[in-house]
Each structure stands twice: as C-alpha cells, then as structure tokens.
Design an enzyme around this catalytic site. Structure first.
Site, PDB file in Angstrom:
ATOM      1  N   SER A 147      -5.203   2.551 -22.026  1.00  0.00           N
ATOM      2  CA  SER A 147      -3.736   2.555 -22.123  1.00  0.00           C
ATOM      3  C   SER A 147      -3.105   3.428 -21.036  1.00  0.00           C
ATOM      4  O   SER A 147      -1.952   3.209 -20.665  1.00  0.00           O
ATOM      5  CB  SER A 147      -3.284   3.003 -23.509  1.00  0.00           C
ATOM      6  OG  SER A 147      -3.772   4.287 -23.839  1.00  0.00           O
ATOM      7  N   VAL A 175      -5.486  10.293 -26.118  1.00  0.00           N
ATOM      8  CA  VAL A 175      -4.188   9.835 -26.616  1.00  0.00           C
ATOM      9  C   VAL A 175      -4.345   8.728 -27.665  1.00  0.00           C
ATOM     10  O   VAL A 175      -3.993   8.910 -28.820  1.00  0.00           O
ATOM     11  CB  VAL A 175      -3.272   9.389 -25.459  1.00  0.00           C
ATOM     12  CG1 VAL A 175      -1.968   8.821 -25.974  1.00  0.00           C
ATOM     13  CG2 VAL A 175      -2.997  10.572 -24.536  1.00  0.00           C
ATOM     14  N   HIS A 206      -7.897  11.901 -20.422  1.00  0.00           N
ATOM     15  CA  HIS A 206      -6.498  11.606 -20.753  1.00  0.00           C
ATOM     16  C   HIS A 206      -6.375  10.280 -21.501  1.00  0.00           C
ATOM     17  O   HIS A 206      -5.540  10.146 -22.398  1.00  0.00           O
ATOM     18  CB  HIS A 206      -5.632  11.590 -19.493  1.00  0.00           C
ATOM     19  CG  HIS A 206      -5.251  12.952 -19.033  1.00  0.00           C
ATOM     20  ND1 HIS A 206      -3.975  13.266 -18.640  1.00  0.00           N
ATOM     21  CD2 HIS A 206      -5.959  14.104 -18.907  1.00  0.00           C
ATOM     22  CE1 HIS A 206      -3.912  14.542 -18.297  1.00  0.00           C
ATOM     23  NE2 HIS A 206      -5.116  15.060 -18.445  1.00  0.00           N
TER      24      HIS A 206
END
Length: 193
Positions: A79, A73, A69
C-alpha cells in the site's frame, strides 16, 4: 552521504523489526511460492536490487525502510506504493514519514517491469518489496534469511494511517514500545530462525 556503518546499523534495526512483523502477515505464505508460476522471480528481484545497490548503497537501506513502512501500517501489502487516485486521493506515499524521504521506488518499478516481461500478472508488488528488502539486507550487511512469499497487493492506502502507526523518529523507548505493542510485538520478542 550516509556512512557505511550507519547504513549497516539501519539494516540491522529494520531487519530485526520486519522479521518480528512477518508472522503478522504470513497466514498463507510459503517459501518458494513462485517456484512453479514464476521460477526466476526471486533471482530477478535479487539481480535488480544488486544492480541498483552497487551504484548507490543508500538505496539498500531505503528498500529495508520501505518494507518496514509498508508492513507497519496495513500489513505487508504494498500500500506504500500506491499513487493518488480517485479511490485513494491521499495515500501513504504522501504522508510525512514517507514523502520525500522514502527511497527505492525506482528499484521496485524496475523489478516489477522485469517480472512482468518474464511472467505477467504473477508476482505481487508486496512480495517484490519483501524480497528486495531481504536482498538489500544481504548486500549491505550479509544478513541472510528465508522469506515466505504469496502476499496480495492492497488496494487501500491512507495517508493518516502512516502518521498514526509508524513510530516517529523522535519517540523515546516507552513510545517505541507502545507503538510495537499495538502490532503485538514486545521487548521480549526475538526474531526466529
């Protein structure tokens, strides 16, 4: 509770996916990046992951998913860990794909705390996530690979980007292929050794 076989399948899928994503973020990375500045960095992460995964094997799959994940992104920049702040009022962490289902934050926090005691301000959270996913892959499925380190932590995290870039769990093969193509990965790509 997830079965051991479903955890192993999850590990294999995500291990393959993030091995394919690694070249996208490896410009100045190298294996053993912390050898001089924090020699025990990788062993500290490994020990932390081992202690958590022994108590709850589902956290291992959660760490692998967290790495996926994070990388899918904005690149592998941690992040996904950023909490809401004035600069980032609605971060990835709050997005539907991540909240409340993304697991393993406590493992990353524990590893970071141990690393800060050993060598303050040296090891990035982005590298901790990467190392934790590698170690979880080995603990759960005996999947072993070298991972270069030297990532920098990102300072921007946007909820909408997680929705935009992460493949949805209901995607069919064509939709999955398109979402990977955006990242420069095709069905013909194979992880390299």
């Amino acid at each position: 509770m997830e079965s051991k076989s479903s955890i192993l399948v999850t590990c294999l899928i995500f291990a393959t996916a993030f091995q394919l994503l690694l070249p996208l973020s490896e410009a100045s990375l190298k294996v053993g990046f912390y050898k001089k500045t924090c020699p025990r960095a990788e062993s500290i992460v490994k020990s932390t992951v081992r202690s958590f995964v022994r108590k709850n094997s589902g956290l291992g799959a959660g760490l692998i998913r967290m790495f996926f994940h994070d990388c899918f992104v904005r690149g592998c920049d941690a992040s996904v860990l950023l909490d809401p702040s004035p600069a980032n009022p609605d971060p990835e962490k709050n997005s539907i794909p991540n909240n409340p289902s993304l697991r393993g934050y406590e493992v990353i926090d524990a590893a970071k705390a141990a690393l800060e005691k050993e060598c303050p301000g040296v090891v990035s959270c982005a590298d901790i996530i990467a190392l934790a996913a590698r170690d979880a892959s080995f603990l759960l499925g005996k999947i072993s690979y070298k991972i270069p380190t030297g990532r920098r932590d990102g300072k921007v995290s946007i909820n909408a980007e997680a929705l935009q870039f992460l493949p949805a769990p209901f995607f069919n093969l064509s939709q999955l292929e398109a979402s990977y193509a955006i990242k420069g990965i095709s069905l013909a790509d194979q992880p390299s050794d």
